[in-house]
Design a protein around this motif. Structure first.
Motif, PDB file in Angstrom:
ATOM      1  N   GLY A 137     118.263   6.494 -23.418  1.00  0.00           N
ATOM      2  CA  GLY A 137     117.419   7.558 -22.889  1.00  0.00           C
ATOM      3  C   GLY A 137     117.841   7.993 -21.509  1.00  0.00           C
ATOM      4  N   GLU A 154     116.150  10.200 -18.156  1.00  0.00           N
ATOM      5  CA  GLU A 154     114.986  10.859 -17.573  1.00  0.00           C
ATOM      6  C   GLU A 154     115.352  12.278 -17.128  1.00  0.00           C
ATOM      7  N   ASP A 188     114.897  15.453 -14.655  1.00  0.00           N
ATOM      8  CA  ASP A 188     114.459  15.701 -13.276  1.00  0.00           C
ATOM      9  C   ASP A 188     113.218  16.578 -13.250  1.00  0.00           C
ATOM     10  N   ALA A 190     110.331  18.620 -15.946  1.00  0.00           N
ATOM     11  CA  ALA A 190     109.829  18.601 -17.321  1.00  0.00           C
ATOM     12  C   ALA A 190     110.275  19.838 -18.092  1.00  0.00           C
ATOM     13  N   LYS A 223     123.205  12.634 -15.935  1.00  0.00           N
ATOM     14  CA  LYS A 223     122.005  13.426 -15.700  1.00  0.00           C
ATOM     15  C   LYS A 223     122.199  14.838 -16.255  1.00  0.00           C
ATOM     16  N   SER A 250     108.016   5.845 -26.092  1.00  0.00           N
ATOM     17  CA  SER A 250     107.325   6.942 -25.415  1.00  0.00           C
ATOM     18  C   SER A 250     106.168   7.401 -26.278  1.00  0.00           C
ATOM     19  N   ASP A 302     104.773  10.393 -25.493  1.00  0.00           N
ATOM     20  CA  ASP A 302     104.741  11.841 -25.290  1.00  0.00           C
ATOM     21  C   ASP A 302     105.101  12.564 -26.577  1.00  0.00           C
ATOM     22  N   LYS A 356     109.486  14.673 -20.826  1.00  0.00           N
ATOM     23  CA  LYS A 356     110.133  14.161 -19.620  1.00  0.00           C
ATOM     24  C   LYS A 356     111.393  13.341 -19.888  1.00  0.00           C
ATOM     25  N   LYS A 357     111.821  13.249 -21.171  1.00  0.00           N
ATOM     26  CA  LYS A 357     112.949  12.367 -21.454  1.00  0.00           C
ATOM     27  C   LYS A 357     113.723  12.848 -22.679  1.00  0.00           C
TER      28      LYS A 357
END
Length: 539
Positions: free
Chosen positions: A34, A36, A38, A40, A97, A508, A510, A528-529
């Motif tokens: 996964g 993350e 920066d 959403a 990223k 998660s 979400d 968010k991921k």
């Protein structure tokens, strides 16, 4: 529509396995990584005025994750800052990223009627975008830098009106001119639809000339289609000559000059040419002594011409129920003849008939379909007429994907219990759809997944996958040879291959907003991921 050739999809029996038993649950681990985000994902929730099933299908179930079919392990999404972000995976254990490749020039959050931003990769070097506020963007990708996604340059943007999403786009050359065709969708208020949802679905097919060397861009043509349901599938052929739509309710082109369906406009012109009129006679009895000195009879006959031919009047004057309607014998006979098939001379002509071949009470819920009238329709772009129509009947639409980027997206339909993949082709005469692959029993299996949100498969058809609204992903692999000897006790035979099912659970809670597949990986996007699940090894 009536001039179109009625066609059928030709199943390749060699791609069916009548001896397929079931998927075997495998506990083999699925590596999951996964990264993350920066910022959403720019999720847009449905408004109170977007209450129909079509709004939910088009916008509420939108896939926010986009895949470049020329580079399937490179995925894109739009974040809340209006940035198009890219993650390109080369090594699962070292996910970088997200990288910004483009930023919409206007502030999207200020638009009250905004839809979700949408992306479609037109070719290796062109991308078609919508910001969700009603503006179309054409991006040219330069690949002379170090970024895997290339350098994105804005070449054209145009405000088109109501907010829309991009469904499909193609790049082709005609008379030595490069043209991009884009297909966009919006759901519009329909004041004339008083008995339905009050909306209609609008598809606009836009042709734009593109010359990146001299920066000349021009909209050549805009064609509109209207329908009463969001299409399951809509795509333009690679040469820009035709359009294919799979939908529950039919679409038809709209005449530009009157914004009226072309078929209806032609019918009205034909009626005007014939000067059709329908007469209506009324007879009024005169009171005793009134006017009898002038008139030779005791009544007055008035003849009126109806404005709308064939329209039956319940009253001559609204609210006045006096008088008696005397039907024309010829008209009464015509009406009775039209209703003949609905009546019978006997109360119950055949009470002891055999049971019907299908008893609805014996069907399982997953066998029910409200869209048994779904059709696949191919339109000619020049004549705007349907050239081929396939009645899909109970062959439920499952999903679509771009398996070969140089071709139209393929689509999956349920045939009996199986899920069959169909690849549109334009070079085989009337056989316009190839049966490309089969996922055994998956049509039946997926119907039991009530929380299913997204459904897809690998471009090489090695596996299919579906995800629920939250957390769980199901993977169904094609049958592969087994290394050890298995024996089927029931049928007394050796089993040479097994189809595996695997289940992955995200760390998660979400909601899942996006879902894409490459031959080796599954990509799952939450708010968010981004999760990357390794499904196959390369090679």
């Amino acid at each position: 529509m009536m001039e179109a050739a009625n066609c059928s999809l030709r199943v390749n029996r060699l791609l069916l396995d009548p001896k397929f038993e079931s998927y075997k649950l495998s506990l083999d681990p699925l590596p999951c990584y996964g990264v993350e985000l920066d910022t959403a994902v720019a999720e847009v929730k449905l408004r109170d005025d977007q209450y129909t099933l079509d709004h939910m299908r088009a916008y509420g179930m939108y896939n926010y994750l986009h895949c470049n079919p020329w580079s399937p392990d490179s995925v894109f999404y739009v974040d809340q800052l209006g940035r198009v972000m890219n993650i390109n995976v080369t090594l699962d254990t070292a996910l970088g990223k997200p990288i910004e490749v483009f930023r919409f020039p206007s502030d999207l959050s200020s638009c009250d009627r905004r839809l979700c931003s949408s992306i479609h990769f037109t070719s290796q070097d062109w991308v078609t975008l919508s910001d969700g506020t009603g503006t179309l963007y054409l991006i040219h990708i330069l690949r002379n830098d170090q970024s895997a996604a290339g350098k994105w340059e804005l070449k054209f943007n145009q405000e088109l009106g109501d907010p829309f999403i991009v469904l499909h786009s193609v790049l082709y050359t005609r008379s030595e001119v490069q043209i991009i065709d884009a297909l966009i969708l919006s759901i519009e208020k329909d004041e004339l639809d008083v008995e339905g949802s009050g909306f209609h679905v609008s598809l606009e097919w836009i042709s734009i000339t593109c010359s990146p060397n001299d920066d000349k861009y021009e909209i050549l043509k805009r064609r509109n289609l209207h329908g009463k349901s969001v299409p399951h599938y809509a795509a333009i052929e690679p040469d820009g000559n035709s359009l294919t739509i799979i939908s529950y309710k039919p679409f038809r082109f709209i005449a530009d000059e009157t914004n009226q369906p072309e078929e209806e406009r032609m019918e009205e012109e034909e009626k005007k040419g014939k000067e059709v009129r329908e007469l209506f006679k009324m007879t009024f009895a005169l009171p005793e002594g009134a006017g009898r000195a002038v008139l030779s009879s005791g009544s007055v006959e008035v003849t009126l011409a109806k404005r709308e031919v064939g329209n039956m009047w319940a009253e001559v004057i609204a609210g006045d129920t006096q008088g008696e309607f005397v039907a024309d014998p010829a008209q009464s006979a015509a009406i009775a003849e039209r209703l003949m098939h609905l009546t019978s001379e006997d109360l119950n002509p055949n009470p002891d008939c055999e049971k019907p071949p299908c008893n609805a009470q014996e069907l399982e819920e997953c066998d029910m379909s409200l869209e048994d009238s779904t059709t696949l329709c191919r339109f000619d772009g020049n004549t705007t007429k349907a050239t081929h129509v396939v009645n899909l009947g109970g062959n439920q639409f499952l999903f679509s994907l771009e398996a070969a980027p140089e071709l139209m997206p393929c689509f999956s339909l349920r045939h009996d219990v199986d899920a069959l993949m169909w690849q549109p082709v334009s070079s085989q005469g009337d056989n316009l759809w190839d049966h490309a692959a089969t996922f055994n029993a998956l049509g039946y299996v997926q119907a039991s997944k009530q929380d299913k949100k997204f459904f897809t498969c690998a471009p090489n058809f090695s596996y299919a996958a579906l995800c629920e609204c939250v957390r769980r992903i199901f993977i169904y692999r094609q049958p592969t040879p087994v290394s050890t000897v298995l024996y089927n006790r029931k049928e007394g035979r050796h089993v040479g291959q097994v189809a595996k099912q695997q289940v992955a659970s995200l760390e998660s809670s979400d909601p899942i907003l996006g879902f894409q597949a490459s031959n080796e990986r599954l990509f799952v996007l939450t708010t968010k991921k981004l999760f990357v699940i390794r499904v196959n090894t390369a090679g």
